[in-house]
Design a protein around this motif. Structure first.
Motif, mmCIF file in Angstrom:
data_model
loop_
_atom_site.group_PDB
_atom_site.id
_atom_site.type_symbol
_atom_site.label_atom_id
_atom_site.label_comp_id
_atom_site.label_asym_id
_atom_site.label_seq_id
_atom_site.Cartn_x
_atom_site.Cartn_y
_atom_site.Cartn_z
ATOM 1 N N VAL A 145 0.864 -1.188 0.000
ATOM 2 C CA VAL A 145 0.000 0.000 0.000
ATOM 3 C C VAL A 145 0.902 1.241 0.000
ATOM 4 C CG1 VAL A 145 -1.816 1.253 1.241
ATOM 5 C CG2 VAL A 145 -1.759 -1.258 1.329
ATOM 6 N N PRO A 146 0.914 2.015 -1.101
ATOM 7 C CA PRO A 146 1.863 3.132 -1.203
ATOM 8 C C PRO A 146 1.390 4.402 -0.495
ATOM 9 C CG PRO A 146 0.634 2.947 -3.237
ATOM 10 C CD PRO A 146 0.112 1.865 -2.323
ATOM 11 N N HIS A 147 1.051 4.285 0.784
ATOM 12 C CA HIS A 147 0.522 5.435 1.513
ATOM 13 C C HIS A 147 1.071 5.507 2.932
ATOM 14 C CE1 HIS A 147 -2.361 6.717 -1.515
ATOM 15 N NE2 HIS A 147 -2.541 5.433 -1.765
ATOM 16 N N ASN A 148 0.902 6.682 3.548
ATOM 17 C CA ASN A 148 1.308 6.910 4.922
ATOM 18 C C ASN A 148 0.484 6.016 5.857
ATOM 19 O OD1 ASN A 148 1.258 8.222 7.633
ATOM 20 N ND2 ASN A 148 2.471 9.783 6.624
ATOM 21 N N PHE A 149 1.136 5.507 6.894
ATOM 22 C CA PHE A 149 0.442 4.594 7.813
ATOM 23 C C PHE A 149 -0.668 5.264 8.624
ATOM 24 C CE2 PHE A 149 4.564 5.370 10.286
ATOM 25 C CZ PHE A 149 4.026 6.319 11.144
ATOM 26 N N ARG A 150 -0.765 6.588 8.546
ATOM 27 C CA ARG A 150 -1.855 7.246 9.266
ATOM 28 C C ARG A 150 -3.209 6.893 8.639
ATOM 29 N NH1 ARG A 150 -0.146 13.308 9.002
ATOM 30 N NH2 ARG A 150 -1.423 13.332 10.881
ATOM 31 N N HIS A 151 -3.170 6.313 7.432
ATOM 32 C CA HIS A 151 -4.404 5.886 6.763
ATOM 33 C C HIS A 151 -4.618 4.374 6.894
ATOM 34 C CE1 HIS A 151 -4.339 9.918 5.234
ATOM 35 N NE2 HIS A 151 -3.249 9.707 4.557
ATOM 36 N N LEU A 152 -4.046 3.783 7.916
ATOM 37 C CA LEU A 152 -4.077 2.334 8.130
ATOM 38 C C LEU A 152 -5.480 1.738 8.000
ATOM 39 C CD1 LEU A 152 -2.641 -0.313 9.239
ATOM 40 C CD2 LEU A 152 -3.324 0.455 11.506
ATOM 41 N N LYS A 153 -6.398 2.229 8.803
ATOM 42 C CA LYS A 153 -7.745 1.644 8.867
ATOM 43 C C LYS A 153 -8.452 1.735 7.509
ATOM 44 C CE LYS A 153 -11.208 3.494 11.266
ATOM 45 N NZ LYS A 153 -11.907 4.073 12.435
ATOM 46 N N ARG A 154 -8.298 2.903 6.889
ATOM 47 C CA ARG A 154 -8.964 3.147 5.613
ATOM 48 C C ARG A 154 -8.552 2.133 4.548
ATOM 49 N NH1 ARG A 154 -7.369 8.517 2.950
ATOM 50 N NH2 ARG A 154 -7.321 7.790 0.811
ATOM 51 N N PHE A 155 -7.231 1.891 4.449
ATOM 52 C CA PHE A 155 -6.764 0.989 3.395
ATOM 53 C C PHE A 155 -6.979 -0.489 3.736
ATOM 54 C CE2 PHE A 155 -4.793 4.885 1.914
ATOM 55 C CZ PHE A 155 -5.119 4.814 0.561
#
Length: 302
Positions: A73-83
């Motif tokens: 997942v190429p995103h910041n971990f602050r978006h954990l739940k969302r992804f």
């Protein structure tokens, strides 16, 4: 790019033991980096096990192994739940965060993380982000800069440094690391390398909103962990460690005075602490990987 060159995984044995890996479980490595920790987790998973890895740094994607059990997942971990929700991932058995900047990021001169090279004053972990370190030093007020260097860098003369930046930025260019260091050499206290390392740490934390992202991550962990699931977090400076310690212990980020006269703990923490004291690298590991020196691992279970 070989793993050894990219980033040596810190406290590897301790992390694997702390996560207590179930072969058929689902695990999340929110700071994939060079993939050292992930590779070791995969080795302990069966064909039914799954590993979801996050990294906002595009360079990290080159290190993802070809393996059906892994999802990048190429995103910041602050978006954990969302992804996790987006990819329909069930509650997970373990979450790992290694909050150190990867050796690759320090060694890649153009990224502007290291005082060893001359490069643009950048420091963005996610190249898609707008604000660079140069933007911060050019646009923040003296008061904002003072607070930033004092809190995030524990810079001894943070106020003098902030005032000097504000005075100098109208006269000389601060666009590159070399320009920046030259413009401020008169206020350096003690060892220049150590001094600028603290200054750069403060700028990096601000540019990437590292403490905000960490708080966002922590509050989501209890929601995505399965009962009995574990969280293992490796920090590299006291600011992060304090946040993790307080959250694991109390479910809060600030230290609170216990005002209850009956001594009952009114704050019900969502997790139970496994490590009363943080786990630190052995002398052998510190010798072999000097960058592991300040690492602290804390583990909690749901």
């Amino acid at each position: 790019m070989s793993e050894g060159v990219y980033h040596v995984p810190v406290l590897l044995k301790e992390v694997l033991e702390g996560l207590d890996i179930q072969p058929d479980g689902v695990y999340v490595d929110v700071t994939f980096g060079g993939g050292g920790h992930s590779k070791a987790i995969l080795q302990q998973l069966s064909s039914k096990g799954r590993l979801i890895v996050f990294d906002q740094d595009a360079d990290a994607q080159q290190n993802v192994p070809v393996d059906d059990r892994i999802l990048f997942v190429p995103h910041n971990f602050r978006h954990l739940k969302r992804f996790l929700r987006l990819h329909q991932v069930p509650p997970v058995q373990g979450i790992l965060a290694d909050l150190g900047v990867s050796s690759h990021q320090f060694d890649e001169a153009s990224r502007g993380f290291s005082i060893r090279f001359d490069a643009p004053l950048d420091m963005r972990m996610d190249q898609r982000a707008e604000t660079t370190a140069f933007d911060v030093v050019m646009s923040y007020s003296a008061a904002q800069l003072h607070k930033l260097f004092e809190q995030y860098g524990e810079v001894t003369n943070a106020k003098t440094l902030a005032n000097t930046i504000v005075q100098q930025r109208d006269k000389v260019s601060l666009k590159t690391i070399e320009n920046f260091k030259q413009a401020l050499h008169s206020v350096v206290k003690g060892n220049p390398n150590r001094y600028f390392a603290q200054v750069f740490q403060a700028l990096r934390i601000e540019v990437n909103d590292e403490l905000g992202a960490l708080k966002d991550l922590l509050t989501q962990i209890p929601e995505v962990l399965a009962p009995g699931g574990r969280a293992a977090i490796i920090t590299f400076h006291s600011l992060e460690d304090r946040i993790v310690k307080n959250y694991f212990k109390k479910g809060l980020f600030e230290e609170v005075e216990d005002t209850n006269p009956f001594g009952q703990d009114t704050n019900k923490a969502p997790l139970t602490v496994v490590t009363k004291k943080p786990i630190v690298p052995s002398e052998k590991e510190q010798k072999e990987n000097p960058r592991s020196r300040s690492a602290k691992l804390r583990i909690a279970v749901k």
